[in-house]
Design a protein around this motif. Structure first.
Motif, short mmCIF file in Angstrom:
data_model
loop_
_atom_site.label_atom_id
_atom_site.label_comp_id
_atom_site.label_asym_id
_atom_site.label_seq_id
_atom_site.Cartn_x
_atom_site.Cartn_y
_atom_site.Cartn_z
N PHE A 135 13.02 0.62 -5.09
CA PHE A 135 14.31 1.30 -4.99
C PHE A 135 14.21 2.41 -3.94
O PHE A 135 13.58 3.43 -4.17
CB PHE A 135 14.69 1.89 -6.35
CG PHE A 135 16.00 2.61 -6.31
CD1 PHE A 135 17.20 1.91 -6.14
CD2 PHE A 135 16.06 3.99 -6.41
CE1 PHE A 135 18.41 2.56 -6.08
CE2 PHE A 135 17.28 4.66 -6.36
CZ PHE A 135 18.46 3.94 -6.18
N THR A 136 14.85 2.17 -2.78
CA THR A 136 14.76 3.17 -1.70
C THR A 136 16.14 3.52 -1.14
O THR A 136 16.24 4.19 -0.11
CB THR A 136 13.87 2.65 -0.55
OG1 THR A 136 14.41 1.40 -0.08
CG2 THR A 136 12.44 2.43 -0.99
N ILE A 159 4.30 6.95 -3.83
CA ILE A 159 3.48 6.43 -4.93
C ILE A 159 4.31 5.48 -5.79
O ILE A 159 5.54 5.46 -5.71
CB ILE A 159 2.96 7.58 -5.83
CG1 ILE A 159 4.14 8.32 -6.48
CG2 ILE A 159 2.09 8.54 -5.03
CD1 ILE A 159 3.75 9.23 -7.61
N GLY A 160 3.63 4.71 -6.61
CA GLY A 160 4.30 3.90 -7.63
C GLY A 160 4.94 2.63 -7.10
O GLY A 160 4.58 2.13 -6.04
N ASP A 161 5.90 2.11 -7.87
CA ASP A 161 6.52 0.82 -7.55
C ASP A 161 7.06 0.78 -6.12
O ASP A 161 7.06 -0.28 -5.49
CB ASP A 161 7.68 0.54 -8.51
CG ASP A 161 7.19 0.13 -9.90
OD1 ASP A 161 5.98 0.20 -10.14
OD2 ASP A 161 8.04 -0.26 -10.73
N ALA A 162 7.53 1.92 -5.60
CA ALA A 162 8.18 1.93 -4.28
C ALA A 162 7.22 1.55 -3.16
O ALA A 162 7.64 1.09 -2.11
CB ALA A 162 8.81 3.29 -4.00
N ASN A 163 5.89 1.74 -3.38
CA ASN A 163 4.97 1.32 -2.33
C ASN A 163 4.41 -0.10 -2.56
O ASN A 163 3.74 -0.66 -1.71
CB ASN A 163 3.84 2.35 -2.10
CG ASN A 163 2.82 2.38 -3.24
OD1 ASN A 163 2.59 1.40 -3.93
ND2 ASN A 163 2.18 3.54 -3.44
N ILE A 218 6.55 13.90 -2.01
CA ILE A 218 6.11 12.62 -2.57
C ILE A 218 7.33 11.80 -2.95
O ILE A 218 8.19 12.27 -3.70
CB ILE A 218 5.22 12.81 -3.83
CG1 ILE A 218 3.91 13.53 -3.47
CG2 ILE A 218 4.92 11.48 -4.49
CD1 ILE A 218 2.99 13.78 -4.67
N ILE A 219 7.41 10.60 -2.41
CA ILE A 219 8.46 9.67 -2.80
C ILE A 219 7.96 8.89 -4.02
O ILE A 219 6.88 8.30 -3.99
CB ILE A 219 8.78 8.66 -1.68
CG1 ILE A 219 9.31 9.40 -0.44
CG2 ILE A 219 9.77 7.61 -2.15
CD1 ILE A 219 9.39 8.50 0.81
N ALA A 220 8.74 8.91 -5.10
CA ALA A 220 8.34 8.22 -6.33
C ALA A 220 9.60 7.61 -6.94
O ALA A 220 9.92 7.85 -8.11
CB ALA A 220 7.66 9.18 -7.28
N THR A 221 10.30 6.84 -6.14
CA THR A 221 11.62 6.36 -6.57
C THR A 221 11.58 5.06 -7.34
O THR A 221 12.62 4.59 -7.82
CB THR A 221 12.52 6.19 -5.32
OG1 THR A 221 11.77 5.51 -4.30
CG2 THR A 221 12.97 7.55 -4.80
#
Lengths: 428, 428
Positions: free
Chosen positions: A362-363, A402-406, A222-225
Motif C-alpha cells: 500500500f503506497t 519496512i514491512g509489507d511495503a518493501n 520510515i515508511i511502514a504503510t
C-alpha cells in the motif's frame, strides 16, 4: 507538531530513563571537540545547575535539536532543523516496533496513521482471524459427538451466535489496538492523524486526503504503510458476497457455500472458520496443487488434517478470471479458466466468494514521485538495511521502508524486526 | 532365555542394519591382535564365504558372544558366557529408552517386567493424568457460561459420565502401553515376565514372587524399577476414600469434598481435575506455602490462576499425622498437627483424601543384599554415570541404576535419558 514544539517542555514524569540518560550524557559530553558550532559557546556557557529539572531538560532538548539540525545543514534541499528525529508513516506492527525502539534510543518520534493504530495484523489480520479460529475450533469440537463421547463428555444444544462471534473478534482487536495506542502515548510518541505524504527530503505532510494538512520535518523517515488485499482483474468485490479478508473477518454473513480463491495460509484459515461454522468450501487454486507455497511436509499434513476430512473440495490449475457478486436473487458467478490453455473451463455458482490471492503493498498517496522513487511491482525498493533506493539506483538519504511495503517478507513479525533494525541504523 | 539361546539363529529380517554392520565389522577385524584367545584360530580358520547369510550371522554371533565371555572371565563369581549383552529390570519409560538404544547399538537385550509395560508414566502417571486433565479442562470451559457467551458460543447442557472419563484415560494408557510393547518386540527385545532379582554378579532371576523362576546371565544389568507413591506413617490407604494417585487416576469416585495432602505438581494436577468435575478441594501442606518446590514465579502464577479462582482452600504448616478411611457412614478423618509445635491443631472430616506426598523408590525383591548394595533413604546409590555403588563405596561392575530408583531426578524423561546414557556407556 510544528518546529516550535521542539521547545515545549517535555513531560518529565513520562520521559523514559534511557531518554533522560541520553540527554544528561549529551550535556556532559566534551562538546569542544564537535565539528559544528556557533552553538558551542552557548552550550558551554549555560549553567544547568541554576535551572530546575524540567527547565534544564527543556534547554537540553533545545540544544540537542540544534545540534542535530546543524549536523545535516549541508544538505541543500533538506531542512536545517527538525521537528522530529524520526517520523514513521504507518502505525501497524512494523511502525509500532520501530517507534518503541526509537524512543528507547532517545529519539523524538512521531507516527502518522491515516486509519487505525495496529494496522492489518491487529485490525484485519492475525488478531481477529485467531479470535475466529478460537471459536471455530471449539464449535467443531462441540459438534463432534463421537469425539466428546470418547472423552466422556455430554453436550446438548451447542450453537453459535454469528454476531456475538463477530463481536468477540472485534472486541479483541479493539483491546489490543487500545493497548498499542496507549503504549505509544505513554512513551511520548506523537500520533499524527491522516495520510502521510513525503513532500521532499526529510519532509512529510499529513492530514485528510484532499486537504492541505500540516507538514513536519524529520531527520529520518520510515515508511511502514503495509499492504492491502490483492484482487486480480476481472473480480468485482462488493464487500458482501464477493469479499476479501478485510470483510470476512467482520463475519457479517456465514454463506452455505463459499468459494475461496487462493489456497495460501489466508484461504486455509478461512476454510477452517467457515467449515466449522457450517459452510461448504470450494478452493480455487491457480497452481497444480493446494497450498503451493507451503513446505511440502506441512502442506501434506494440512491436506490430511485440515482439508480432506472436511466439507471442502477444490479446483486446481484454474484461474477465477471473472467473478460477479450476487444480485437480485442471482448467485455469485465465477468463471474458471484453465491456467495452461487459458480457455474458459467451467462456471461455478456459489453463495459467496472470498478472494485470498495474496496482498499488495500500500503506497497510495505516499508522494514517492517527490523523491524520485519508483515502485517495483508495487513494492518500494530497499537495500539490505531497509534504506530506500531511488529510480537511479541511489540510496535516498534518511529514508527507510519496512514491512509489507518493501515486500521482503510479508509477515507482521518481520515488519517489527525490520522496524527495530531501521530505527537502530540511523545514518550518521 | 537360557545360554543356549545365544546359538539360535537370529531372525535375519528383524536384525537391524546397525546390528548387522557391527557383526560384519567384528568378523573382519584383525583378531590376531586381541589379547585373549584360544578362539583366535577358530575364528581365522572359519570361512564365512561358504555359509549362507543367516548361517554366517549365526556363527558370527556365536563367536562374538564367546569373545564377550572371554573378556570378563577373570571375574571369579561372574559367569563365563552370557545369555544377554544387557538385561534391564523394569519396563517403564527409563527401561524402554535403554532397551531401544541398546538394540540400536547391536546389543542382545532382555527386559524384565513384573507388572505392565510402560511403568508409572504410561499406566499410573503422566499419560492418564493428562487424559483426565484434557477432559476436566473442557468441562471447566463448558461450565463457564460467561466465557462461552463472550466467544459467541451457546451450550444448553454439559455434563460428564464419570465411568466414560475414566475409560478414556485407561484406553489412552492401554494404547500407548501396546505401542511400547510392540516396539520392544519388533526390535527383538526379549520381554521376560516376573519380578527381577539380582542373584549375584551378572545374574538375574525372574518369575512370580515365591516361585523358583528362571535365571539369566547378562554382561551388563540396568536396574530401572522406578517408584511408587509415598505414604507417610499414620495414614491408612484403603484405595477407596483414602487414596494415592494410583487409585485417583482410575476415577472410581468423584467426592464432594476431597483433601489433597501435599501441594506439589501431583496434588495440583488432581486439584485441577477434581474442581473441574465438581469437587471442593482442601490442600494440606507441611511447609509454609503452597507448591513449595516450585520456581517462585511459577507458583505465584499457579496460585493466581489454578488455586484462587477455584473452590480450593488450604492449610499450610501442618502435617496430616493420622488419616482414617470412611467407614460405616463415618467420613474420612484427618488429624492435623502443627509442623513447628508438633501439637495436634485441628481435625478435618472430608469425603476423601488423596495422598500426594511424593514418591518412594521401588526396590523390593531386587536382591541388592546379594551384591552388597545398601539403599540410601530407599534410593540406590549411583555415580554420575549411573553405575551402582556398593556398601563399601566401590562400583559394582556391570551394574547400572537409572530413573526414579536412583532418585537423581524423578521424571520420566530423565529416566529415559539416563537409560540411553547407561546403555551407551558399557564398561570395557
Amino acid at each position: 507538531m510544528h518546529s516550535s514544539s521542539v521547545l515545549s517542555p517535555p513531560n518529565c514524569s513520562l520521559l523514559k530513563r534511557s531518554h533522560r540518560n541520553q540527554i544528561e550524557k549529551l550535556s556532559l559530553a566534551p562538546l569542544k571537540n564537535l565539528p559544528f558550532c556557533g552553538l558551542r559557546n552557548e552550550i558551554l556557557a549555560f549553567e544547568f545547575s541554576k535551572l530546575n529539572r524540567c527547565e534544564a531538560q527543556r534547554v537540553r532538548n533545545f540544544l540537542r535539536n540544534k545540534i542535530v539540525s546543524a549536523s545535516v545543514a549541508e544538505n541543500g534541499n533538506a531542512p536545517t532543523s527538525f521537528d522530529y528525529d524520526l517520523v514513521i508513516i504507518g502505525a501497524g506492527v512494523g511502525g509500532h516496533g520501530a517507534a518503541l525502539h526509537a524512543v528507547e534510543k532517545g529519539l523524538k518520534t512521531a507516527i502518522i496513521e491515516g486509519d487505525v493504530i495496529g494496522g492489518t495484523c491487529v485490525n484485519r489480520g492475525c488478531v481477529p482471524s485467531k479470535a475466529l479460529l478460537a471459536v471455530s475450533g471449539r464449535m467443531r469440537e462441540l459438534k463432534n459427538e463421537h469425539h466428546l463421547k470418547a472423552l466422556g463428555i455430554q453436550v446438548s444444544g451447542a450453537g453459535y451466535d454469528r454476531q456475538a462471534v463477530a463481536d468477540h473478534a472485534n472486541n479483541l482487536a479493539s483491546k489490543i489496538r487500545n493497548n498499542l495506542t496507549n503504549s505509544l502515548k505513554a512513551l511520548g510518541v506523537d500520533i499524527l492523524t491522516g495520510v502521510g505524504t513525503i513532500t521532499g527530503p526529510q519532509r512529510v505532510k499529513y492530514g485528510k486526503v484532499g486537504f492541505s494538512g500540516s507538514e513536519v520535518t524529520a531527520r529520518d523517515i520510515i515508511i511502514a504503510t503495509g499492504s492491502v488485499p490483492f484482487v486480480p482483474r476481472g473480480i468485482e468485490v462488493d464487500g458482501k458476497t464477493v469479499i476479501t479478508s478485510d470483510h470476512a473477518l467482520k463475519l457479517e454473513f456465514v454463506p452455505e457455500w463459499i468459494a475461496i480463491v487462493g489456497s495460501g495460509y489466508i484461504g486455509l484459515e478461512f476454510s477452517d472458520v467457515y467449515t466449522a461454522l457450517g459452510s461448504e468450501v470450494t478452493f480455487i487454486e491457480a497452481l497444480d496443487q493446494l497450498m503451493p507455497g507451503f513446505d511440502p511436509e506441512i502442506s501434506k499434513l494440512a491436506q490430511r488434517i485440515l482439508v480432506n476430512p472436511r466439507k471442502i473440495d477444490y479446483h486446481t490449475g484454474v484461474f477465477a478470471t471473472k467473478i460477479t457478486p450476487a444480485k437480485d436473487g442471482r448467485p455469485v458467478v465465477i468463471e474458471l479458466t484453465d491456467a495452461k490453455t487459458k480457455e474458459v473451463k467451467d462456471t461455478l455458482e456459489v453463495d459467496a466468494a472470498l478472494i485470498a490471492t495474496g496482498r499488495a503493498p500500500f503506497t497510495n498517496g505516499l508522494g514517492l514521485e517527490n523523491i524520485n522513487v519508483l515502485t517495483q511491482r508495487g513494492f518500494i525498493p530497499v537495500d539490505e538495511r531497509m534504506r530506500v533506493v531511488d529510480a537511479d539506483g541511489n540510496l535516498v538519504p534518511h529514508l527507510y521502508c519496512i514491512g509489507d511495503a518493501n515486500g521482503k517478507m510479508m509477515l507482521a513479525h518481520a515488519a517489527s524486526a525490520q522496524g527495530i533494525s531501521a530505527a537502530s541504523s540511523r545514518e550518521s
